[in-house]
Design an enzyme around this catalytic site. Structure first.
Site, mmCIF file in Angstrom:
data_model
loop_
_atom_site.group_PDB
_atom_site.id
_atom_site.type_symbol
_atom_site.label_atom_id
_atom_site.label_comp_id
_atom_site.label_asym_id
_atom_site.label_seq_id
_atom_site.Cartn_x
_atom_site.Cartn_y
_atom_site.Cartn_z
ATOM 1 N N ASP A 1 -7.602 -8.716 -3.840
ATOM 2 C CA ASP A 1 -7.810 -7.329 -3.742
ATOM 3 C C ASP A 1 -8.173 -6.622 -4.647
ATOM 4 O O ASP A 1 -7.885 -6.563 -5.878
ATOM 5 C CB ASP A 1 -6.057 -6.796 -3.570
ATOM 6 C CG ASP A 1 -5.870 -5.406 -3.325
ATOM 7 O OD1 ASP A 1 -6.899 -4.649 -3.264
ATOM 8 O OD2 ASP A 1 -4.516 -4.875 -3.177
ATOM 9 N N ASP B 1 0.832 -1.218 -0.034
ATOM 10 C CA ASP B 1 -0.021 -0.002 0.195
ATOM 11 C C ASP B 1 0.780 1.233 0.217
ATOM 12 O O ASP B 1 1.906 1.293 -0.550
ATOM 13 C CB ASP B 1 -1.148 -0.155 1.211
ATOM 14 C CG ASP B 1 -2.100 1.049 0.847
ATOM 15 O OD1 ASP B 1 -3.095 0.803 0.350
ATOM 16 O OD2 ASP B 1 -1.898 2.082 1.884
ATOM 17 N N TRP B 2 0.630 2.447 0.906
ATOM 18 C CA TRP B 2 1.330 3.507 1.040
ATOM 19 C C TRP B 2 3.052 3.058 1.257
ATOM 20 O O TRP B 2 3.867 3.713 1.195
ATOM 21 C CB TRP B 2 0.613 4.472 1.897
ATOM 22 C CG TRP B 2 -0.170 5.425 0.930
ATOM 23 C CD1 TRP B 2 -1.396 5.586 0.991
ATOM 24 C CD2 TRP B 2 0.532 6.693 0.534
ATOM 25 N NE1 TRP B 2 -1.632 6.322 0.324
ATOM 26 C CE2 TRP B 2 -0.705 7.261 -0.023
ATOM 27 C CE3 TRP B 2 1.778 7.261 0.424
ATOM 28 C CZ2 TRP B 2 -0.493 8.325 -0.771
ATOM 29 C CZ3 TRP B 2 1.761 8.515 -0.479
ATOM 30 C CH2 TRP B 2 0.750 9.071 -0.853
ATOM 31 N N HIS C 1 -6.262 -7.188 -0.264
ATOM 32 C CA HIS C 1 -5.307 -6.080 -0.111
ATOM 33 C C HIS C 1 -4.293 -6.270 1.160
ATOM 34 O O HIS C 1 -3.122 -5.924 0.929
ATOM 35 C CB HIS C 1 -6.279 -4.797 -0.164
ATOM 36 C CG HIS C 1 -5.151 -3.493 0.044
ATOM 37 N ND1 HIS C 1 -4.431 -2.989 -1.193
ATOM 38 C CD2 HIS C 1 -5.065 -2.607 1.053
ATOM 39 C CE1 HIS C 1 -4.106 -1.971 -0.786
ATOM 40 N NE2 HIS C 1 -4.171 -1.735 0.353
ATOM 41 N N TRP D 1 -11.986 3.285 -4.231
ATOM 42 C CA TRP D 1 -11.707 3.490 -2.754
ATOM 43 C C TRP D 1 -11.533 4.765 -2.145
ATOM 44 O O TRP D 1 -11.830 5.149 -1.131
ATOM 45 C CB TRP D 1 -10.315 2.958 -2.630
ATOM 46 C CG TRP D 1 -9.523 3.047 -1.373
ATOM 47 C CD1 TRP D 1 -8.196 3.797 -1.456
ATOM 48 C CD2 TRP D 1 -9.684 3.037 -0.034
ATOM 49 N NE1 TRP D 1 -7.732 4.116 -0.102
ATOM 50 C CE2 TRP D 1 -8.517 3.384 0.617
ATOM 51 C CE3 TRP D 1 -10.434 2.391 0.970
ATOM 52 C CZ2 TRP D 1 -8.572 3.317 1.911
ATOM 53 C CZ3 TRP D 1 -10.656 2.349 2.181
ATOM 54 C CH2 TRP D 1 -9.443 2.764 2.970
#
Length: 457
Positions: A409, A282-283, A438, A323
């Site tokens: 995901d 993710d980030w 995810h 999202w």
């Protein structure tokens, strides 16, 4: 086996104590060359003042032999025994005691006094010290240095423009036993307090730098960390500012791609991390994938899971756009329930652990700020840096890579990861986790095991 080899086993026990927040002392009892009892410090967790490593090992050995007398046995312990433990060893009639580091404050085998040298006692036990003394002492020194740092951090003032989640919300989190570490003196932090985990030996052959994303925190790596530690490696897992146990600026405008990246660059330099495997999702990937090009020599590997490089010249996926829209419409979504949606095995306590950092709306500025921060145009903050990173991964990356993908995901699934795979020089076929979504780290034990095999020579 040699004395050093048995002491190495005692050191493994000492690491287990340290991971549980206990003073890192470990012991093993040996009879005829075979280990018959092990133990590590546990007085805090067991609410037992007698639960020193030596006592725990003696109890285990006595149970194994069915006798409280341990004639012919040897005990190896990483720290010179205290008076209590020395007395127990003499009562057990051990043949020999071998310790690592001397204890000038409470040692009862020669440093403060020597119970083993009393001729009036009806049993004489041979004592030898200094076996792997440097390694044993280094583990203790690192532990107490960390404790002193925590003490200093506890008194770190909170900036007026930030919030700090009450520590009580992090009490007794399931599967997260590690002691917190804090720093607030990185130039880019300007006094904000940043939390991180730092477990395992400081001089380990490999360090796993685990970067989380939004809206999770270092708790997400709790199923991977034990595997890395069991391999004898070091694990460093920071909480981004605004997440986890780190301070949380009140304003969304405090957050930017460039600022968070700079914090991470300074963090790596401050801890002088080396021989790293970068672990991202993710980030953690959006930011983390831009780090190695700044100092490639520090990185040996990349473990990449469900993330992307947002370069601004490629449209964002429909899943991500959905999202981002959901976050805008429902900014107060339940973080734990979000995680549970893709991981139905999560317990209520685990869901609450994900919610713990965010007791109210004021603590959630980062959760609102991060979705629109993903670079969408070529001139967006972070886009140019991500394009430079793309070229680095395509042409200049010299380390090994491993990709793991949660197939379920809907945001950054297999199509996005296949595109990322083409950008990473030498990236092999990914590990595909058919039932993972995810937050793939929730099924991370098997990934961590594969990664240890992949990155360990």
């Amino acid at each position: 086996m040699t004395d050093a080899q048995f002491m190495a086993l005692a050191l493994q026990q000492a690491h287990l104590a340290g991971q549980a927040g206990e003073v890192p002392v470990g012991a093993v009892v040996v009879r005829h060359g075979q280990v018959i009892g092990v133990g590590h410090n546990a007085p805090i967790g067991g609410h037992d003042p007698s639960a020193h490593a030596e006592i725990m090992a003696l109890r285990a050995a006595a149970a194994a032999l069915g006798n409280y007398r341990l004639d012919g046995c040897e005990l190896f312990v990483t720290l010179e025994p205290c008076a209590m433990c020395s007395g127990a060893m003499l009562h057990a009639r051990l043949q020999r005691v071998v310790y690592g580091a001397a204890d000038p404050k409470t040692g009862a085998a020669g440093s403060v006094l020597n119970l083993f040298a009393q001729p009036q006692l009806n049993h004489q036990t041979q004592v030898e010290g200094g076996v792997m003394a440097q390694e044993c002492a280094a583990l203790l020194q690192a532990f107490f240095q960390n404790k002193r740092g925590q003490s200093r951090s506890a008194s770190q003032p909170l900036r007026e423009d930030a919030l700090r989640t009450p520590e009580a919300r992090f009490a007794d989190l399931p599967g997260y036993p590690w002691s917190p570490c804090y720093l607030n003196d990185l130039p880019s932090l300007a006094g904000l307090r940043m939390h991180y985990l730092d477990e395992g030996p400081a001089d380990a052959d490999l360090t796993w730098l685990c970067l989380h994303g939004n809206p999770s925190w270092s708790y997400l790596y709790r199923k991977m960390i034990p595997t890395f530690l069991a391999a004898g490696h070091r694990v460093v897992a920071p909480d981004l500012i605004g997440f986890g146990k780190s301070d949380k600026p009140k304003k969304e405008s405090a957050h930017s791609f460039s600022w968070h990246r700079q914090v991470l660059l300074e963090f790596v330099q401050r801890l002088d991390l080396d021989n790293m495997v970068l672990v991202v999702q993710d980030w953690g990937g959006l930011l983390g994938l831009t780090l190695p090009m700044a100092d490639p020599g520090r990185y040996r590997g990349l473990l990449v899971m469900n993330t992307l490089l947002a370069t601004g010249d490629v449209p964002l996926s429909p899943g991500f756009l959905a999202w981002r829209e959901m976050c805008a419409k429902k900014p107060d979504f339940d973080v734990g329930r979000l995680l549970q949606r893709g991981n139905p095995h999560l317990t209520e306590a685990e869901c609450e652990a994900y919610n713990a950092p965010f007791p109210d709306r004021g603590h959630r500025a980062a959760l609102r700020a991060f979705p629109p921060m993903v670079p969408e145009s070529e001139d967006a903050d972070g886009a140019a840096m991500s394009r430079q990173a793309r070229e680095f991964w395509r042409h200049d990356w010299q380390g090994r890579s491993l990709m793991a993908v949660g197939i379920q995901d809907p945001v950054l699934g297999l199509p996005v990861m296949r595109e990322l795979q083409t950008m990473i020089r030498g990236c092999p076929e990914p590990l595909l986790l058919d039932n993972a979504g995810h937050f793939v780290q929730e099924q991370g034990e098997s990934i961590a095991q594969a990664a240890v095999r992949h990155f360990t020579p």
